[in-house]
Design an enzyme around this catalytic site. Structure first.
Site, mmCIF file in Angstrom:
data_model
loop_
_atom_site.group_PDB
_atom_site.id
_atom_site.type_symbol
_atom_site.label_atom_id
_atom_site.label_comp_id
_atom_site.label_asym_id
_atom_site.label_seq_id
_atom_site.Cartn_x
_atom_site.Cartn_y
_atom_site.Cartn_z
ATOM 1 C CG MET A 26 26.402 20.497 12.680
ATOM 2 S SD MET A 26 25.467 20.176 14.172
ATOM 3 C CE MET A 26 26.016 21.508 15.217
ATOM 4 N N GLY A 27 26.793 23.732 9.031
ATOM 5 C CA GLY A 27 26.446 24.998 8.386
ATOM 6 C C GLY A 27 26.713 26.196 9.279
ATOM 7 C CG HIS A 33 32.590 25.807 9.265
ATOM 8 N ND1 HIS A 33 31.822 26.823 9.779
ATOM 9 C CD2 HIS A 33 32.307 24.713 10.012
ATOM 10 C CE1 HIS A 33 31.092 26.359 10.780
ATOM 11 N NE2 HIS A 33 31.366 25.083 10.954
ATOM 12 C CG ASP A 147 34.268 21.348 18.018
ATOM 13 O OD1 ASP A 147 33.475 21.684 18.889
ATOM 14 O OD2 ASP A 147 34.408 21.986 16.950
HETATM 15 P P1 AMP Z 1 30.278 22.416 13.221
HETATM 16 O O1 AMP Z 1 29.644 23.047 12.027
HETATM 17 O O2 AMP Z 1 30.277 23.281 14.445
HETATM 18 O O3 AMP Z 1 29.780 21.019 13.475
HETATM 19 O O4 AMP Z 1 31.816 22.269 12.865
HETATM 20 C C1 AMP Z 1 32.215 21.599 11.690
HETATM 21 C C2 AMP Z 1 33.700 21.411 11.725
HETATM 22 O O5 AMP Z 1 34.351 22.679 11.795
HETATM 23 C C3 AMP Z 1 34.176 20.620 12.954
HETATM 24 O O6 AMP Z 1 35.219 19.751 12.562
HETATM 25 C C4 AMP Z 1 34.678 21.701 13.869
HETATM 26 O O7 AMP Z 1 35.667 21.261 14.767
HETATM 27 C C5 AMP Z 1 35.258 22.683 12.865
HETATM 28 N N1 AMP Z 1 35.366 24.016 13.466
HETATM 29 C C6 AMP Z 1 34.408 24.713 14.118
HETATM 30 N N2 AMP Z 1 34.884 25.881 14.582
HETATM 31 C C7 AMP Z 1 36.198 25.930 14.218
HETATM 32 C C8 AMP Z 1 37.250 26.881 14.398
HETATM 33 N N3 AMP Z 1 37.053 28.025 15.050
HETATM 34 N N4 AMP Z 1 38.469 26.584 13.883
HETATM 35 C C9 AMP Z 1 38.685 25.417 13.216
HETATM 36 N N5 AMP Z 1 37.729 24.486 13.006
HETATM 37 C C10 AMP Z 1 36.499 24.735 13.506
#
Ligand code: AMP
Length: 276
Positions: A26-27, A33, A147
């Protein structure tokens, strides 16, 4: 690096790429990421990233409108990470007005933990990821263990729909003080951020107790709760669950996830550790 904003163009460009590793986001990109992108590079010659703040996974009182959208710096980070294609559709491209509603749900997995506290959240996640998978048609896709329920549900979705996509988890990336990286951390004031450290501290304290021989999950959960309450965090849940079924685990007899969701001020944070 190719930047595509509509579905037809994304399909056209994807065709030229061969084997593709995909990281949906989601940026508001951070090192979590970027670690998924680095992992993706090791699994395919081409890496695709999507940046889409998906409205259908936010509840009516959640932070959809105020969710950070630093597009320019996100694109720079992707470029530096060696990403080949970024798909960043506007919401109308993904959800054309008048399009019939689609429900993709795995109720046994989506009704607990996050799903219980964020009704409809995982329906939104499954809906958008199923659509992104159909648009990008990756060979392999990467999701963070931070997550862990989302990772479990999407793995199960791929299995249940027989999608020819391998799902690979990436480890949780933390700041040096232990706080799990999250786009939502930027909502925290300096004092809130200090208090938020109780989440990782509590989880690691419990993991330490496990290492010293504690096998009753309730004792580990209580340890985490104490640390959170010391900092006056408002707890949504502290749970011990089986990583596959997401059902409550009484004893740590094999891999067990200790999972937390708590609010610091107005910011809701989640984290987890695996013991056993
Ligand atoms: P999001 O942008 O929050 O939807 O996350 C995108 C992807 O990045 C998802 O697969 C999350 O689980 C992963 N992600 C978010 N935060 C972390 C983190 N601290 N460590 C590893 N992966 C992450």
């Amino acid at each position: 690096m190719l930047i595509v904003k509509n579905i037809a163009e994304c399909r056209r460009e994807r065709e030229k790429l061969g084997r593709v590793a995909f990281v949906p986001t989601m940026g508001a990109l951070h090192a979590g990421h970027l670690s998924l992108m680095a992992l993706a590079r090791r699994h395919a010659p081409k890496v695709a990233v999507s940046i889409f703040v998906n409205p259908t996974q936010f509840g009516p009182k959640e932070d959809y409108t105020k969710y950070p959208r630093p597009v320019e710096s996100d694109l720079e980070k992707c470029e530096q990470a060696g990403v080949d294609m970024v798909f960043m559709p506007p919401p109308e491209e993904m959800y054309a007005p008048g399009m019939a509603e689609l429900v993709v749900d795995l109720p046994q997995l989506s009704s607990v933990l996050e799903g219980k506290h964020r009704p409809g959240h995982f329906r939104g996640v499954c809906q958008v990821v199923a659509k992104l998978f159909n648009i990008v048609t990756p060979n392999v896709a990467f999701f963070g263990q931070k997550d862990f329920q989302q990772l479990r549900i999407l793995t199960a979705m791929v299995e249940a729909l027989n999608l020819p996509i391998e799902v690979i988890p990436g480890p949780t990336v933390r700041d040096p003080d232990g706080l799990a990286m999250s786009s939502r951390n930027q909502y925290l004031s300096p004092t809130e951020r200090e208090r938020a450290l109780a989440i990782n501290r509590g989880l690691f304290l419990a993991a330490g107790e496990f290492k010293e021989g504690v096998r009753q999950a309730n004792r580990l959960v209580t340890t985490v709760q104490h640390v959170l309450l010391e900092q006056h965090l408002s707890i949504d849940y502290v749970a011990s669950v089986d990583p596959i079924t997401l059902k409550h685990a009484d004893q740590v007899n094999g891999p067990t996830v200790l999972a937390v969701a708590a609010r610091v001020g107005n910011t809701r944070l989640i984290d987890n550790v695996v013991v056993g």
